[in-house]
Structure formats: C-alpha cells, structure tokens
Design a protein around this motif. Structure first.
Motif: not given
Length: 224
Positions: A94-97, A156-163, A175-179, A211-213
């Motif tokens: 269940q680890e989002p990253k 991932v954002f929720q688990a990292a506490g990023r809004r 962007a990720i789909n394009a990559i 994503l900077g992480m």
C-alpha cells in the motif's frame, strides 16, 4: 420450479453466456492478428472470419459491422495495456510511492513494451482522428490510463502531506502519461538499443524530478 431444476437452468445460461463471451473475444483476437499482420486495410471480414475459423455471418451475430468490431478490438488493446500495468500493483503493498513507481515500470517493460503491440496501436491511431468509432475507443482508452495515473499521484501527494487541487493532479497525470508514451514508443521500436530496465529507470527518474520526490529508496552505500 424445483431448486435442482432452477440450478440446472442457471448453469446452462451461465455456460451459454460464457461461451458467447469467449467467441466474441476470439473474434477480437482474430481481428488484432489481422491488423498486426496486414494493417486495418487487411482486416477484412473475410480475413477475420478465416483467422477465427468461423463464417462471416457469425461475426455479424456478435457485431453489427466491421467498424464496431474494429472499435471493440482497439478498446481491448488499450484496456489490456492498462490492465497489465495495474497488475504490477498486486504484490507491491500500500505504499503510494512504490505503487506509482511500479506502475511506471510495468508500462515500460515487456510485455507492455512489444513490437506487435505498437504495430496494432499505430494502425488504429492513424485512423482515430478521422473515424468516429475508433476515436471513441481511443479517448476511452487514453482517459482510462490517465485516470489510473492521476489516482496514483493523488495517493502519493496525500501520503506526503502535500496539497494538490484537481487541476494540478490532472496536469501531473497528463505529463506522466506523456513520459510513458514517449519511452514506450522508443522501447517498442528499438528495444535492443536499451539495457534491461533502462527505459523504466529513465521513466521513474523523470517522474521523480517532476514531482520533486523520490519514489524508491536509494540502495545503501557499501562500507569499504
């Protein structure tokens, strides 16, 4: 109706339904074989029937016409690639990253990266802009994949506490789909030019930079 008789009727209906679903899938697979070998022009009703070992009339029992069969075949192709990427999440936990990294990786290694797959995709995509039925299948497949990515990024954002608002999540997913799309095309067309896992590593690193992480922990350095 006695219980045993009712059960027998239900069993026959289930068998008939599963049999019809299997025959429909066989026709879709025969269509994809024809497209892979001869393109859309070569995927005639006669060629598909011959490949599936059925009559042309039976095809019309399951699909109103050739265009509907091609639409179903393209939709099946897009859905299959998404499902193969999602299957990699089953053993991740269940680890989002880690889940996002696994999804990106699975999208950039065999069996998703496959010359036959891109041959089929290219045949369909060439007509998706001008063919309304194929356009519908393409849009549904694209959005289905992008929605999976967006959901993983949100976790991932929720688990990292990023809004992150809906617009931010949508832009990240695009962007990720394009990559993934770009690296997937490279891998399918020239897989022998890349080391095993190289494209997946590039894809994950690109997503991490965006994503900077970090999505995966770096291996511990060996002590001399």
């Amino acid at each position: 109706m006695p219980e045993t008789a009712a059960a027998a009727v239900a069993s026959r209906r289930k068998f008939r339904r599963e049999g019809e679903e299997r025959r429909r899938q066989d026709l879709i697979e025969a269509t994809l074989d024809c497209v892979a070998e001869s393109g859309l022009q070569g995927a005639t009703v006669r060629a598909i029937a011959l490949r599936a070992g059925v009559t042309a009339g039976l095809i019309r029992h399951y699909f109103p016409g050739k265009e509907e069969l091609l639409q179903a075949a393209y939709a099946a192709t897009m859905a299959h690639m998404t499902e193969m990427a999602k299957a990699a999440l089953a053993g991740i936990g269940q680890e989002p990253k880690l889940r996002l990294a696994a999804f990106v990786e699975a999208s950039l290694v065999p069996p998703v990266v496959d010359l036959r797959a891109i041959s089929i995709w290219a045949s369909f995509i060439g007509r998706a802009a001008s063919d309304a039925t194929l356009g519908v299948a393409h849009r549904a497949g694209y959005l289905g994949f992008r929605d999976e990515v967006e959901a993983l990024v949100a976790e991932v954002f929720q688990a990292a506490g990023r809004r992150a608002g809906d617009d931010d999540l949508r832009r990240h997913a695009i962007a990720i789909n394009a990559i993934i799309d770009g690296l997937w095309i490279e891998g399918c067309l020239a897989e022998d030019m890349f080391a095993t896992g190289e494209l997946a590593a590039i894809g994950i690193a690109s997503v991490e930079a965006m994503l900077g992480m970090k999505l995966r922990n770096e291996p511990a350095a060996e002590v001399a």
